[in-house]
Design a protein around this motif. Structure first.
Motif, PDB file in Angstrom:
ATOM      1  N   ALA A 219     -29.415 -64.318 -19.573  1.00 39.33           N
ATOM      2  CA  ALA A 219     -28.520 -63.186 -19.829  1.00 39.33           C
ATOM      3  C   ALA A 219     -29.149 -62.189 -20.798  1.00 39.33           C
ATOM      4  CB  ALA A 219     -27.190 -63.687 -20.384  1.00 39.33           C
ATOM      5  N   ILE A 220     -29.773 -62.693 -21.856  1.00 41.04           N
ATOM      6  CA  ILE A 220     -30.402 -61.803 -22.840  1.00 41.04           C
ATOM      7  C   ILE A 220     -31.574 -61.057 -22.217  1.00 41.04           C
ATOM      8  CG2 ILE A 220     -31.716 -61.723 -24.994  1.00 41.04           C
ATOM      9  CD1 ILE A 220     -30.025 -64.090 -25.966  1.00 41.04           C
ATOM     10  N   ARG A 221     -32.417 -61.783 -21.485  1.00 40.63           N
ATOM     11  CA  ARG A 221     -33.590 -61.152 -20.876  1.00 40.63           C
ATOM     12  C   ARG A 221     -33.179 -60.172 -19.788  1.00 40.63           C
ATOM     13  NH1 ARG A 221     -37.750 -58.446 -21.285  1.00 40.63           N
ATOM     14  NH2 ARG A 221     -39.377 -58.718 -19.735  1.00 40.63           N
ATOM     15  N   ALA A 222     -32.184 -60.548 -18.979  1.00 46.68           N
ATOM     16  CA  ALA A 222     -31.726 -59.666 -17.907  1.00 46.68           C
ATOM     17  C   ALA A 222     -31.122 -58.382 -18.477  1.00 46.68           C
ATOM     18  CB  ALA A 222     -30.700 -60.389 -17.038  1.00 46.68           C
ATOM     19  N   ALA A 223     -30.343 -58.507 -19.534  1.00 48.11           N
ATOM     20  CA  ALA A 223     -29.758 -57.325 -20.161  1.00 48.11           C
ATOM     21  C   ALA A 223     -30.847 -56.415 -20.723  1.00 48.11           C
ATOM     22  CB  ALA A 223     -28.791 -57.751 -21.270  1.00 48.11           C
ATOM     23  N   ALA A 224     -31.880 -57.032 -21.291  1.00 48.54           N
ATOM     24  CA  ALA A 224     -32.981 -56.231 -21.841  1.00 48.54           C
ATOM     25  C   ALA A 224     -33.705 -55.469 -20.745  1.00 48.54           C
ATOM     26  CB  ALA A 224     -33.955 -57.152 -22.583  1.00 48.54           C
ATOM     27  N   ILE A 225     -33.913 -56.126 -19.589  1.00 46.08           N
ATOM     28  CA  ILE A 225     -34.585 -55.456 -18.469  1.00 46.08           C
ATOM     29  C   ILE A 225     -33.710 -54.337 -17.918  1.00 46.08           C
ATOM     30  CG2 ILE A 225     -35.435 -55.745 -16.110  1.00 46.08           C
ATOM     31  CD1 ILE A 225     -36.198 -58.626 -16.871  1.00 46.08           C
ATOM     32  N   ALA A 226     -32.425 -54.649 -17.690  1.00 48.37           N
ATOM     33  CA  ALA A 226     -31.528 -53.684 -17.064  1.00 48.37           C
ATOM     34  C   ALA A 226     -31.227 -52.489 -17.966  1.00 48.37           C
ATOM     35  CB  ALA A 226     -30.220 -54.384 -16.673  1.00 48.37           C
ATOM     36  N   ARG A 227     -31.101 -52.736 -19.266  1.00 43.41           N
ATOM     37  CA  ARG A 227     -30.699 -51.676 -20.196  1.00 43.41           C
ATOM     38  C   ARG A 227     -31.859 -51.095 -21.005  1.00 43.41           C
ATOM     39  NH1 ARG A 227     -25.165 -51.523 -20.906  1.00 43.41           N
ATOM     40  NH2 ARG A 227     -24.014 -53.210 -19.909  1.00 43.41           N
ATOM     41  N   GLY A 228     -33.053 -51.651 -20.803  1.00 38.93           N
ATOM     42  CA  GLY A 228     -34.210 -51.126 -21.514  1.00 38.93           C
ATOM     43  C   GLY A 228     -34.238 -51.471 -22.987  1.00 38.93           C
ATOM     44  N   TRP A 229     -33.611 -52.576 -23.370  1.00 38.59           N
ATOM     45  CA  TRP A 229     -33.613 -52.984 -24.770  1.00 38.59           C
ATOM     46  C   TRP A 229     -35.020 -53.364 -25.209  1.00 38.59           C
ATOM     47  CZ3 TRP A 229     -28.938 -56.887 -24.596  1.00 38.59           C
ATOM     48  CH2 TRP A 229     -27.753 -56.151 -24.436  1.00 38.59           C
ATOM     49  N   SER A 230     -35.317 -53.077 -26.449  1.00 39.40           N
ATOM     50  CA  SER A 230     -36.606 -53.483 -27.004  1.00 39.40           C
ATOM     51  C   SER A 230     -36.452 -53.678 -28.508  1.00 39.40           C
ATOM     52  CB  SER A 230     -37.696 -52.434 -26.727  1.00 39.40           C
ATOM     53  OG  SER A 230     -37.384 -51.196 -27.343  1.00 39.40           O
ATOM     54  N   LEU A 231     -37.375 -54.410 -29.087  1.00 36.31           N
ATOM     55  CA  LEU A 231     -37.369 -54.616 -30.526  1.00 36.31           C
ATOM     56  C   LEU A 231     -38.049 -53.433 -31.205  1.00 36.31           C
ATOM     57  CD1 LEU A 231     -38.408 -58.381 -30.621  1.00 36.31           C
ATOM     58  CD2 LEU A 231     -36.125 -57.427 -30.940  1.00 36.31           C
ATOM     59  N   PRO A 232     -37.676 -53.121 -32.434  1.00 31.98           N
ATOM     60  CA  PRO A 232     -38.336 -51.999 -33.125  1.00 31.98           C
ATOM     61  C   PRO A 232     -39.819 -52.314 -33.375  1.00 31.98           C
ATOM     62  CG  PRO A 232     -36.926 -53.244 -34.644  1.00 31.98           C
ATOM     63  CD  PRO A 232     -36.638 -53.769 -33.268  1.00 31.98           C
ATOM     64  N   ALA A 233     -40.640 -51.339 -33.115  1.00 34.06           N
ATOM     65  CA  ALA A 233     -42.081 -51.493 -33.340  1.00 34.06           C
ATOM     66  C   ALA A 233     -42.485 -50.879 -34.658  1.00 34.06           C
ATOM     67  CB  ALA A 233     -42.854 -50.838 -32.192  1.00 34.06           C
ATOM     68  N   TYR A 234     -43.596 -51.344 -35.192  1.00 38.86           N
ATOM     69  CA  TYR A 234     -44.103 -50.801 -36.449  1.00 38.86           C
ATOM     70  C   TYR A 234     -44.532 -49.358 -36.263  1.00 38.86           C
ATOM     71  CZ  TYR A 234     -47.226 -49.875 -40.342  1.00 38.86           C
ATOM     72  OH  TYR A 234     -47.843 -49.310 -41.414  1.00 38.86           O
ATOM     73  N   VAL A 235     -44.167 -48.506 -37.174  1.00 35.83           N
ATOM     74  CA  VAL A 235     -44.577 -47.098 -37.151  1.00 35.83           C
ATOM     75  C   VAL A 235     -45.307 -46.825 -38.451  1.00 35.83           C
ATOM     76  CG1 VAL A 235     -43.830 -44.708 -37.090  1.00 35.83           C
ATOM     77  CG2 VAL A 235     -42.591 -46.443 -35.751  1.00 35.83           C
ATOM     78  N   ALA A 236     -46.549 -46.359 -38.322  1.00 34.01           N
ATOM     79  CA  ALA A 236     -47.335 -46.055 -39.511  1.00 34.01           C
ATOM     80  C   ALA A 236     -46.675 -44.945 -40.318  1.00 34.01           C
ATOM     81  CB  ALA A 236     -48.754 -45.641 -39.118  1.00 34.01           C
ATOM     82  N   ARG A 237     -46.667 -45.074 -41.631  1.00 34.00           N
ATOM     83  CA  ARG A 237     -46.041 -44.064 -42.474  1.00 34.00           C
ATOM     84  C   ARG A 237     -46.821 -43.947 -43.779  1.00 34.00           C
ATOM     85  NH1 ARG A 237     -43.065 -48.623 -42.083  1.00 34.00           N
ATOM     86  NH2 ARG A 237     -42.541 -49.766 -43.993  1.00 34.00           N
ATOM     87  N   ARG A 238     -46.658 -42.823 -44.409  1.00 31.51           N
ATOM     88  CA  ARG A 238     -47.332 -42.600 -45.676  1.00 31.51           C
ATOM     89  C   ARG A 238     -46.397 -42.929 -46.824  1.00 31.51           C
ATOM     90  NH1 ARG A 238     -50.036 -36.625 -44.499  1.00 31.51           N
ATOM     91  NH2 ARG A 238     -51.404 -37.286 -42.781  1.00 31.51           N
ATOM     92  N   ASP A 239     -46.946 -43.515 -47.873  1.00 28.21           N
ATOM     93  CA  ASP A 239     -46.148 -43.822 -49.067  1.00 28.21           C
ATOM     94  C   ASP A 239     -45.811 -42.543 -49.820  1.00 28.21           C
ATOM     95  OD1 ASP A 239     -46.218 -46.509 -48.504  1.00 28.21           O
ATOM     96  OD2 ASP A 239     -48.102 -46.806 -49.611  1.00 28.21           O
TER      97      ASP A 239
END
Length: 208
Positions: free
Chosen positions: A188-208
Motif C-alpha cells: 500500500a505504501i509503495r503503490a501510493a508512492a508510485i501512483a501519487r509521486g511521493w518521494s522523500l526529501p533530498a539533500y539540497v546544498a546551501r550556504r551557511d
C-alpha cells in the motif's frame, strides 16, 4: 494450515517471478542479449535472499537448495526477452512489478530471519535487505542509480511491512494474519508512492 503453506509456496515463486521480471525489463532497456536477460533476472530474483542467507550463515543459500526457483527466474528472463517490446511503458511496469516483489520479500525475509533465531530488530533489517538488495545489484550491474538510493519511498515501505509483521508476531498475532498484514502495508505504501509521486526529501546544498 497446509492450504496456507501452499499459498506461501506460490507467493514465493511469484515473488521470484516479479523480481526477475523487473530485472529483465531493465535488461530490455539496456538492450542486452538473451543470456543477459536471464542473468539480470536471476540476480534480481535471488540477490536479496542471498545476502540475507550469507549474513545469517545459512548455506547453501536458498536458491541452490531449490532448482525450481532458478527455473522460474530463467523462464521469466526468456519470456520478457520476447515480449518486452509489447509493454509500452517499461519503466512504469518495472516499478509495479518491483512493488509486488518488495511487499512479498520484506515480510517473507523477516519471517525467515525470525525462524532462524535472529533478534526482532535484526529480522526487520534482514527483511528489508531481502526485499531491496536484489534491485540494488540489478541497478549496479546495469549502471543505474539504485531505487534504494533515490528519493523513492522504497526502503521505507519495506521497513514498514517488515516491522509490522515482526511487531504483530511479537504480540502473539497469528502468523498468517501477520504475514498478510505486513505484505498489505508494504504494498500500500509503495503503490501510493508510485501512483501519487511521493518521494522523500533530498539533500539540497546551501550556504551557511
Amino acid at each position: 494450515m497446509i492450504g496456507f503453506e501452499t499459498l506461501l509456496r506460490w507467493l514465493d515463486l511469484a515473488g521470484i517471478a516479479v523480481f526477475a521480471a523487473s530485472g529483465a525489463l531493465v535488461a530490455s532497456r539496456k538492450q542486452l542479449d538473451l543470456v543477459g536477460f536471464m542473468l539480470i533476472a536471476a540476480v534480481t530474483g535471488f540477490g536479496g535472499g542471498t545476502v540475507r542467507d550469507l549474513l545469517m550463515g545459512r548455506t547453501p543459500v536458498f536458491w541452490l537448495r531449490d532448482p525450481a526457483l532458478l527455473a522460474v527466474a530463467s523462464a521469466v528472463g526468456v519470456l520478457v526477452f520476447f515480449t518486452a517490446h509489447r509493454i509500452e511503458n517499461r519503466f512504469r511496469a518495472l516499478l509495479w512489478a518491483d512493488a509486488v516483489g518488495l511487499a512479498l520479500y520484506a515480510v517473507l525475509g523477516a519471517e525467515i530471519a525470525l525462524v532462524g533465531g535472529v533478534a526482532p530488530w535484526a529480522a526487520v533489517l534482514l527483511g528489508v535487505a531481502t526485499a531491496t538488495f536484489g534491485g540494488v545489484l540489478r541497478d549496479v550491474i546495469c549502471n543505474e542509480i539504485p531505487l534504494l538510493l533515490r528519493k523513492e519511498v522504497y526502503a521505507l515501505a519495506a521497513l514498514a511491512g517488515a516491522a509490522a509483521f515482526v511487531l504483530l508476531r511479537m504480540h502473539g498475532i497469528w502468523r498468517d494474519t501477520a504475514l498478510l498484514a505486513g505484505m498489505a502495508l508494504c504494498f500500500a505504501i509503495r503503490a501510493a508512492a508510485i501512483a501519487r509521486g511521493w518521494s522523500l526529501p533530498a539533500y539540497v546544498a546551501r550556504r551557511d
